[in-house]
Scaffold this active site. Sequence first.
Site, PDB file in Angstrom:
ATOM      1  N   SER A 145     -25.619 -68.596 114.246  1.00  0.00           N
ATOM      2  CA  SER A 145     -25.023 -69.604 115.119  1.00  0.00           C
ATOM      3  C   SER A 145     -23.506 -69.578 115.108  1.00  0.00           C
ATOM      4  CB  SER A 145     -25.494 -71.005 114.710  1.00  0.00           C
ATOM      5  OG  SER A 145     -25.111 -71.280 113.373  1.00  0.00           O
ATOM      6  N   CYS A 146     -22.896 -69.135 114.007  1.00  0.00           N
ATOM      7  CA  CYS A 146     -21.438 -69.233 113.918  1.00  0.00           C
ATOM      8  C   CYS A 146     -20.879 -68.129 113.061  1.00  0.00           C
ATOM      9  CB  CYS A 146     -21.026 -70.592 113.357  1.00  0.00           C
ATOM     10  SG  CYS A 146     -19.242 -70.760 113.147  1.00  0.00           S
ATOM     11  N   GLY A 147     -20.420 -67.070 113.666  1.00  0.00           N
ATOM     12  CA  GLY A 147     -19.887 -65.962 112.902  1.00  0.00           C
ATOM     13  C   GLY A 147     -18.555 -66.246 112.267  1.00  0.00           C
ATOM     14  N   CYS A 200     -17.731 -68.869 110.512  1.00  0.00           N
ATOM     15  CA  CYS A 200     -17.805 -69.795 109.388  1.00  0.00           C
ATOM     16  C   CYS A 200     -17.376 -69.163 108.076  1.00  0.00           C
ATOM     17  CB  CYS A 200     -19.225 -70.350 109.257  1.00  0.00           C
ATOM     18  SG  CYS A 200     -19.744 -71.315 110.678  1.00  0.00           S
TER      19      CYS A 200
END
Length: 270
Positions: free
Chosen positions: A111-113, A115
């Site tokens: 979902s969120c590279g 982070c």
Amino acid sequence: MATGFDPHVAAASIEKLKDGVRNSVRDELAVEEPLEIRVDGEPLAVTMRTPGEDEELAAGFLAGEGLIGGSADIVEVGPTRDFAANTVEVRTKSGLRRNPKDERSFYLTSSCGVCGKGALEFVKQKAPPLRPATCNLRPEVVLSAPSAVRSRQSAFDRTGGLHATGLFESSGELLVVREDVGRHNAMDKAIGSLLLGGRFPLAGMFATVSGRASFELVQKASLASLIGVVAVGPPSTLAVDLARERGMLLCGFVRGGSLNVYAGSELLGN
């Protein structure tokens, strides 16, 4: 439902409750598995992704981090020499363009590279300035882009659980669509597809994404020299800030014949 083999899709037996009645039914799910990316024999990153196009994902990821400048930096992308499962290796001509080990811990989610970034200054990679005078997108091209991408989301049709990125010429020609459980992976796969085909940077092209426009998607687009990002959903504040800083077009809520322009209105014609 389609029944042909697709590495993006897996069958599952579930229970469905409808009108007070429970039944056992067959469903199809988007596949999510880890992928380790190695460079010249050394582990670099682990991402949760949908299998398929792993070579494109690895190449696009390196380009999106500013670690390679194009296909000329790559000798080969493929399985590791020990044929480890869920692992892909990029073999370079002379190493990466910088050492990323002190910048971030490359554990990524689907979902969120971004982070894993240790500090914001490591997020804002340097990219060459764009040249707005050479680009002018017609509004009808932007408005039609999401439906063109949606028409080629075959795995989404079966699962409802995949993001997509499409890359377009400024004329409106759709060159590639890639799907993945991770929106940043879909972007990496699409960019990596063209990069491995010998086309990079991608000046004069724009990306269309099936969901929201996050900071990292704009960053990846900028490092690929795309002129903008068109999103079905909204952008984040950092995405808008970065697009304005880089002189890029950023459109959101592109649906139903309308759109919002958050940055780069000078790149959109009348």
